[in-house]
Structure formats: structure tokens, C-alpha cells
Design an enzyme around this catalytic site. Structure first.
Site, PDB file in Angstrom:
ATOM      1  N   GLU A  92       0.848  -1.202   0.000  1.00 31.86           N
ATOM      2  CA  GLU A  92       0.000   0.000   0.000  1.00 31.86           C
ATOM      3  C   GLU A  92       0.877   1.244   0.000  1.00 31.86           C
ATOM      4  O   GLU A  92       1.999   1.223   0.491  1.00 31.86           O
ATOM      5  CB  GLU A  92      -0.853   0.013   1.276  1.00 31.86           C
ATOM      6  CG  GLU A  92      -2.331  -0.170   1.100  1.00 31.86           C
ATOM      7  CD  GLU A  92      -3.070   0.937   0.372  1.00 31.86           C
ATOM      8  OE1 GLU A  92      -2.531   1.525  -0.589  1.00 31.86           O
ATOM      9  OE2 GLU A  92      -4.225   1.177   0.751  1.00 31.86           O
ATOM     10  N   ASP A  93       0.339   2.338  -0.528  1.00 37.74           N
ATOM     11  CA  ASP A  93       1.093   3.593  -0.506  1.00 37.74           C
ATOM     12  C   ASP A  93       1.100   4.217   0.883  1.00 37.74           C
ATOM     13  O   ASP A  93       2.148   4.528   1.430  1.00 37.74           O
ATOM     14  CB  ASP A  93       0.534   4.571  -1.559  1.00 37.74           C
ATOM     15  CG  ASP A  93      -0.984   4.753  -1.481  1.00 37.74           C
ATOM     16  OD1 ASP A  93      -1.631   4.158  -0.586  1.00 37.74           O
ATOM     17  OD2 ASP A  93      -1.532   5.488  -2.314  1.00 37.74           O
ATOM     18  N   ASP A 152      -2.070  11.007  -5.048  1.00 36.49           N
ATOM     19  CA  ASP A 152      -2.743  11.998  -5.878  1.00 36.49           C
ATOM     20  C   ASP A 152      -3.743  12.845  -5.108  1.00 36.49           C
ATOM     21  O   ASP A 152      -4.120  12.529  -3.988  1.00 36.49           O
ATOM     22  CB  ASP A 152      -3.515  11.291  -7.003  1.00 36.49           C
ATOM     23  CG  ASP A 152      -4.803  10.646  -6.484  1.00 36.49           C
ATOM     24  OD1 ASP A 152      -4.733   9.937  -5.456  1.00 36.49           O
ATOM     25  OD2 ASP A 152      -5.867  10.880  -7.058  1.00 36.49           O
ATOM     26  N   ARG A 158       0.514  12.222  -9.273  1.00 38.86           N
ATOM     27  CA  ARG A 158       1.076  10.882  -9.036  1.00 38.86           C
ATOM     28  C   ARG A 158       2.459  10.753  -9.648  1.00 38.86           C
ATOM     29  O   ARG A 158       3.261   9.934  -9.231  1.00 38.86           O
ATOM     30  CB  ARG A 158       0.193   9.801  -9.680  1.00 38.86           C
ATOM     31  CG  ARG A 158      -1.181   9.627  -9.071  1.00 38.86           C
ATOM     32  CD  ARG A 158      -1.806   8.374  -9.664  1.00 38.86           C
ATOM     33  NE  ARG A 158      -3.237   8.287  -9.447  1.00 38.86           N
ATOM     34  CZ  ARG A 158      -3.808   7.818  -8.352  1.00 38.86           C
ATOM     35  NH1 ARG A 158      -3.062   7.426  -7.347  1.00 38.86           N
ATOM     36  NH2 ARG A 158      -5.117   7.747  -8.252  1.00 38.86           N
TER      37      ARG A 158
HETATM   38  P1  IMP Z   1      -7.226   4.940   5.248  1.00 41.28           P
HETATM   39  O1  IMP Z   1      -8.333   3.978   4.932  1.00 41.28           O
HETATM   40  O2  IMP Z   1      -7.763   6.131   6.027  1.00 41.28           O
HETATM   41  O3  IMP Z   1      -6.038   4.323   5.928  1.00 41.28           O
HETATM   42  O4  IMP Z   1      -6.804   5.612   3.900  1.00 41.28           O
HETATM   43  C1  IMP Z   1      -5.926   5.108   3.019  1.00 41.28           C
HETATM   44  C2  IMP Z   1      -6.119   5.790   1.671  1.00 41.28           C
HETATM   45  O5  IMP Z   1      -6.389   7.202   1.797  1.00 41.28           O
HETATM   46  C3  IMP Z   1      -4.855   5.700   0.881  1.00 41.28           C
HETATM   47  O6  IMP Z   1      -4.776   4.501   0.145  1.00 41.28           O
HETATM   48  C4  IMP Z   1      -4.936   6.931   0.000  1.00 41.28           C
HETATM   49  O7  IMP Z   1      -5.707   6.654  -1.154  1.00 41.28           O
HETATM   50  C5  IMP Z   1      -5.688   7.949   0.825  1.00 41.28           C
HETATM   51  N1  IMP Z   1      -4.772   8.885   1.510  1.00 41.28           N
HETATM   52  C6  IMP Z   1      -4.535   8.961   2.833  1.00 41.28           C
HETATM   53  N2  IMP Z   1      -3.654   9.941   3.108  1.00 41.28           N
HETATM   54  C7  IMP Z   1      -3.308  10.495   1.917  1.00 41.28           C
HETATM   55  C8  IMP Z   1      -2.411  11.564   1.540  1.00 41.28           C
HETATM   56  O8  IMP Z   1      -1.727  12.208   2.361  1.00 41.28           O
HETATM   57  N3  IMP Z   1      -2.332  11.838   0.209  1.00 41.28           N
HETATM   58  C9  IMP Z   1      -3.045  11.155  -0.742  1.00 41.28           C
HETATM   59  N4  IMP Z   1      -3.890  10.158  -0.419  1.00 41.28           N
HETATM   60  C10 IMP Z   1      -4.027   9.818   0.895  1.00 41.28           C
END
Ligand code: IMP
Length: 185
Positions: A92-93, A152, A158
Site C-alpha cells: 500500500e502507498d 494523488d 502521481r
Molecule cells: P485509510 O483507509 O484512512 O487508511 O486511507 C488510506 C487511503 O487514503 C490511501 O490509500 C490513499 O488513497 C488515501 N490517503 C490517505 N492519506 C493520503 C495523503 O496524504 N495523500 C493522498 N492520499 C491519501
């Protein structure tokens, strides 16, 4: 002009990716299936596999969020690989609240892999709502919104080779807010 701040440059990112690649290679000397989550993890995955010293297989899945912050996601592209009995690492990113990764790990665990771990480039630990075990982590981030290196806003930025702290409100108002500053047009 809207301001951005450099958080991690290409050399920082390369060093972090190399470290994770070494950890993965040591942990899976029999090989491993890397499951990358589209689209944000693509640059990370591409650099990671080229830095590994064991031969990984790769597959992709994609999710869509029903409503931000609810953790309700659905698979819009499933794996081609049967992961039953396999050593699997989800790539995951960024992990923010942890809701997305928790859903994905639950979904994949039902398919009975031999092992299942998570590998993330960026960990926003302070933002976590659901605890989620992260075996391989690139960098810890503060509660800041970042773009670049796969991440993004509205499908923009990206392609940057570095990671920038950005103002999400400025970008939601004008998704090209940084284009001129970054690309001179
Ligand atoms: P989570 O479910 O809140 O952990 O969110 C994860 C997803 O939110 C990631 O896979 C990203 O798509 C998005 N996301 C969270 N933080 C960032 C950020 O700082 N920049 C861009 N996308 C983010």
C-alpha cells in the site's frame, strides 16, 4: 502561488525502498506474492521489485470508497491469483485511518493464504482509527497531506518523483493549483 514543501526527495525514497526490499528479501527467501493496491502503490511497487533479491510475483487489486472516512470500500478489481496457501504481502502507498487496509486484510485472510502481511511506504500512525499490523514500513508521517510518488489529489501529481506536503483544501478548490509551480506551465 500555492506553496508546497518537499518532504522526501528521490534519494530519501530510494533509501527507504531499498531498506524494505532487503527486509522482504530476507523474510521470504522462497519467494512471495506481492499484492499491490491500485493506483497509488504503483511507483513504490515498481521500485520495490527491482530492489529485491528474491523473485516476487505480483498481482493487483483496486478498491473504491463508498464515502470517505467511513471505511466502507468495495473491490472493483480482484486478483487473478489464487492466494490459498501462498505467502502474501499487501503493498500500500499510505495507511491513514487504517480502515482501508483492515478491510483488505480481512478480505484476503478469508482466502486462506499461508501468511499475510502488510507493507506500506507511508504510515500516518497518529491518524489511526483501527489498529492494523504493519510488518514492513518505509516512513512514519505526521498528520500531513502528501502528493507525489503515486499519491494523488483528483488523479493529479502521481507522477512526481518526490513526496510533497500539500494543502488539500487548495487542491480540492483547484486541482491544478500546483501544476504551474511544479511544471512551469
Ligand atoms: P485509510 O483507509 O484512512 O487508511 O486511507 C488510506 C487511503 O487514503 C490511501 O490509500 C490513499 O488513497 C488515501 N490517503 C490517505 N492519506 C493520503 C495523503 O496524504 N495523500 C493522498 N492520499 C491519501
Amino acid at each position: 502561488m500555492t506553496e508546497t514543501r518537499l518532504l522526501l526527495g528521490p534519494q530519501d525514497l530510494r533509501a527507504g525502498v531499498r531498506r524494505i526490499a532487503a527486509e522482504l528479501s530476507a523474510a521470504y527467501d522462497d519467494g512471495v506474492l506481492l499484492v499491490a493496491v491500485l493506483k497509488g502503490s504503483v511507483p513504490f511497487l515498481a521500485d520495490l521489485v527491482r530492489a529485491m533479491t528474491v523473485v516476487p510475483e505480483v498481482d493487483f487489486l483496486a478498491i473504491s470508497t463508498y464515502a470517505p472516512g467511513t471505511g466502507r470500500v468495495r473491490l472493483v478489481k480482484d486478483l487473478e491469483t489464487d492466494i490459498c496457501g501462498r505467502d502474501v504481502v499487501v503493498v500500500e502507498d499510505v495507511v491513514d485511518t487504517g480502515l482501508t487496509l483492515t478491510y483488505l486484510l480481512g478480505e484476503l485472510a478469508r482466502r486462506e493464504p499461508r501468511s499475510l502481511e502488510a507493507c506500506v511506504l507511508l504510515d500516518k500512525a497518529a491518524r489511526r482509527i483501527v489498529p492494523v499490523p504493519l510488518r514492513f514500513v518505509g516512513f512514519e508521517l505526521a498528520d500531513e497531506f502528501v502528493v507525489g510518488y503515486g499519491l494523488d489529489v483528483g488523479e493529479r501529481y502521481r507522477n512526481l518523483g518526490e513526496l510533497l506536503v500539500a494543502d488539500p483544501e487548495a487542491l480540492r478548490g483547484a486541482r491544478d493549483a500546483y501544476v504551474q509551480a511544479l511544471f512551469g506551465r
